[in-house]
Scaffold this active site. Structure first.
Site, mmCIF file in Angstrom:
data_model
loop_
_atom_site.group_PDB
_atom_site.id
_atom_site.type_symbol
_atom_site.label_atom_id
_atom_site.label_comp_id
_atom_site.label_asym_id
_atom_site.label_seq_id
_atom_site.Cartn_x
_atom_site.Cartn_y
_atom_site.Cartn_z
ATOM 1 N N GLU A 111 0.804 -1.223 0.000
ATOM 2 C CA GLU A 111 0.000 0.000 0.000
ATOM 3 C C GLU A 111 0.838 1.274 0.000
ATOM 4 O O GLU A 111 0.473 2.260 -0.651
ATOM 5 C CB GLU A 111 -0.970 0.021 1.190
ATOM 6 C CG GLU A 111 -2.171 -0.906 1.028
ATOM 7 C CD GLU A 111 -1.844 -2.365 1.327
ATOM 8 O OE1 GLU A 111 -0.731 -2.646 1.815
ATOM 9 O OE2 GLU A 111 -2.706 -3.227 1.074
ATOM 10 N N HIS B 36 -12.016 -4.829 8.345
ATOM 11 C CA HIS B 36 -12.514 -4.577 6.983
ATOM 12 C C HIS B 36 -13.856 -3.853 7.007
ATOM 13 O O HIS B 36 -14.666 -4.025 6.099
ATOM 14 C CB HIS B 36 -12.682 -5.890 6.209
ATOM 15 C CG HIS B 36 -11.403 -6.582 5.869
ATOM 16 N ND1 HIS B 36 -10.635 -7.242 6.799
ATOM 17 C CD2 HIS B 36 -10.745 -6.721 4.693
ATOM 18 C CE1 HIS B 36 -9.576 -7.764 6.210
ATOM 19 N NE2 HIS B 36 -9.613 -7.465 4.933
#
Lengths: 322, 330
Positions: B61, B130
């Site tokens: 990321e 999440h």
């Protein structure tokens, strides 16, 4: 490889300019005229000047908190740099950046970065953009042995290699990450050996030898421009000054520093080389140092004569479309 | 004007098709984009139509957002897909210290046309790592714009503006809303950043919302109407820049307000709204401003617990009723 005498003389000149800039900046910092912090790269000029001497005008460079040398080597204006260090309106960043956050996008310098290793992910973007736009540019990221231990370095080196990005990772191993020596922070002596894990060349270079730095960089640039991907160059050098100016440096002895100053100063080494080859004599040398001092004097006057920004200018430049 | 019914995903994909066709510097970068046209199928058609401009990355990321930042600085208009908005934590330096700061700290030398597309929200039994809604973190960082659309038409108009914007935009799109359908104009249009929409007119209480909160308010307003409470719905759409004018004019009319978001309560954007509202309208308010939000715990897995923690239509109804009855009791 035979190097052109005129060019070597010019690069010597540039190393002297970097040294003079930082010496003078250190004096004005000590005198309290430069706010904040400055980090000097004295003793590392062969790396900054050597690497940047292999680049085209439109190639990209990202530098670090210890970035004055990289800026000057890529062609930054001494007056605007000095004015930025002094926090003036006429500085490169209108006084918003200072020494640690300085940039000149017009000459491909995508900025100094105050975050250790902060430039590495960004250089991947510059390299990727070159690839998307199909130009022949290359992108260089300077970073230090301290930065080499950030996790982002792993992400970026893998990505750059798997995508064959035109990047040169210019590692300046100056043996000290702030107050922490290499041997207690790094599992290997030659950080460039990590390049093997990314399937890219990793080269150890005598980073205080301008000609050796150029040789390694030229190869890396050629590799990058021809689409073969990145190279990790490890310029072994030494940080003569403290981490920041004013650092009491209780963590190391002068006895460690002295040999680097006396026997391994990159400018002295280049001087010897040029004199031996009959390219430089003492009279020319004095003029080079005098000219550099005069240029700095002019830059300092420019900075000191420049106004500070108005306080309210702090609210400008946040967004293009507020 | 012709309208079709599209899902939020289809609206997103249509907008990106238009923008990538219009401007060849626009590209999309992220993990697992081409195999299924995005993790949620949100980029349907793009891998076939723009094979060189929708790019799969390693699971890295920081490097992904770094590529976004560096390419935005050098002539491109990247859209970074963060897979799940929760993963902003893996690239916070690139978002907060780099993307948000570069233009400013270098004295305005450059622009940063970067869109970070973040699927957020709970309710899909994905649990703590999440399911977050983290928009308030980024509202707190000067230098970032924050967009949180609700309906498909908003998604389309706002993503197009975000792509064309020269500043970094965090674009949060709720996972639970991808399949929600709504009318979307066929002809090209843009929705400017920083413009809220009054989506239901009412006179008794203003429900201020964005993202999934909008649908809670829509249902709540129907129920409230049956109880003779006429709610006005202001969908902010963009949190930064914030269209406070629309919020203020609505509350000047209703004199009561409830903030609604899916993010957890403490330090959420509702708190900022409350502060701004009382600064502007203290004398006019007939009741304290109520906040509806998720409970202050990480999102639990087991369905009954997750449902308990998420804000619900009944919470909005109750908050609006209490705002209205507060007036009555004074």
């Amino acid at each position: 490889m035979a190097e052109d005498a005129g060019m070597l003389l010019e690069l010597y000149n540039r190393m002297v300019t970097v040294r003079t800039f930082e010496t003078v900046a250190g004096e004005y910092f000590a005198a309290g005229e430069i706010p904040g912090f400055i980090h000097l790269s004295i003793g590392q000029e062969a790396s900054s000047v050597g690497v940047c001497s292999c680049l085209q005008a439109d190639d990209y460079v990202i530098t670090t908190h210890r970035g004055h040398g990289h800026m000057i080597a890529k062609g930054a204006d001494l007056k605007r740099m000095t004015a930025e260090l002094f926090g003036r309106k006429t500085g490169y960043c209108k006084g918003k950046g200072g020494s640690m956050h300085i940039a000149d996008f017009s000459i491909g310098i995508l900025g100094a970065n105050g975050v250790v290793a902060g430039g590495l992910p960004i250089i991947a973007g510059a390299g990727f953009s070159i690839k998307m736009r199909k130009t022949d540019q290359v992108a260089v990221c300077f970073f230090g042995d301290g930065a080499a231990n950030r996790g982002t370095v792993h992400e970026v080196m893998n990505l750059a290699s798997v995508w064959k990005l035109p990047i040169i990772f210019a590692l300046e191993n100056n043996q000290w990450a702030s107050t922490t020596p290499l041997e207690v922070s790094c599992a290997v002596e030659d950080i460039s050996c990590r390049a093997a894990g990314y399937n890219m060349p990793g080269v150890v270079v005598d980073g205080n030898d301008l000609i050796a730095v150029r040789k390694a960089t030229l190869e890396a640039v050629e590799r990058a421009r021809s689409g073969k991907g990145p190279t990790l160059i490890e310029n072994k050098t030494y940080r003569i000054r403290g981490h920041f100016e004013g650092d009491p440096q209780k963590y190391r002895a002068q006895a460690e520093i002295t040999p680097w100053q006396e026997k391994n100063d990159p400018i002295k080494r280049m001087y010897d080389y040029l004199v031996t080859d009959g390219i430089l004599d003492e009279k020319m040398n004095l003029k080079i140092w005098d000219d550099a001092a005069a240029a700095l004097e002019e830059a300092i006057s420019y900075a000191k004569d420049s106004p500070f920004p108005e306080p309210e200018e702090a609210l400008e430049d946040l967004f293009v479309n507020p | 004007m012709t309208e079709r019914i599209l899902s939020a995903s289809a609206a997103l994909s249509e907008a990106l098709h238009e923008e990538m066709k219009r401007d060849e510097t626009v590209f999309i970068l992220g993990e697992d984009l081409t195999a299924h046209a995005g993790l949620f199928g949100q980029f349907k058609g793009l891998p076939e139509n723009f094979p060189d401009r929708i790019i799969d990355t390693p699971i890295s990321e920081a490097a992904i957002v770094g590529v976004g930042v560096g390419s935005a600085l050098t002539g491109m208009r990247p859209i970074v897909d963060l897979h799940f908005s929760d993963f902003v934590t893996c690239c916070m330096d690139e978002l907060v210290n780099q993307a948000a700061k570069i233009r400013y700290m270098f004295g305005g030398q450059v622009k940063m046309p970067l869109v970070v597309w973040c699927p957020d929200g709970a309710g899909i039994r994905a649990a703590a790592q999440h399911s977050q809604s983290l928009e308030a973190w980024f509202v707190h960082v000067p230098g970032l714009k924050v967009v949180v659309p609700s309906e498909p038409a908003d998604v389309k108009g706002l993503i197009k503006s975000a792509v064309r914007d020269d500043d970094p935009v965090m674009f949060f799109q709720n996972k639970n809303l991808f399949s929600r359908q709504g009318p979307v104009q066929k002809e090209e249009y843009l929705i400017p950043l920083g413009k809220a929409a009054v989506k239901r007119q009412g006179k008794d209480v203003t429900l201020i919302c964005y993202g999934s909160g909008y649908y809670l308010c829509l249902e709540a307003a129907k129920i409230l109407a049956g109880q003779n409470i006429d709610a006005e719905i202001v969908d902010l759409r963009t949190l930064k820049p914030l269209d406070m004018d629309t919020v203020i004019s609505s509350i000047k009319k209703t004199r009561r307000a409830v903030t609604v978001h899916e993010a957890c309560l403490t330090g959420g954007f509702g708190a900022e709204l409350c502060a701004l509202i009382q600064e502007e309208l203290f004398d006019l308010l007939k009741a304290p401003v109520k906040r509806v939000a998720a409970r202050d715990v990480p999102m639990p897995f087991s369905p009954a617990m997750e449902d308990f923690c998420m804000p619900k239509v009944a919470d909005v109804v109750e908050a609006a009723r209490s705002a209205v009855s507060w007036t009555a009791s004074r």
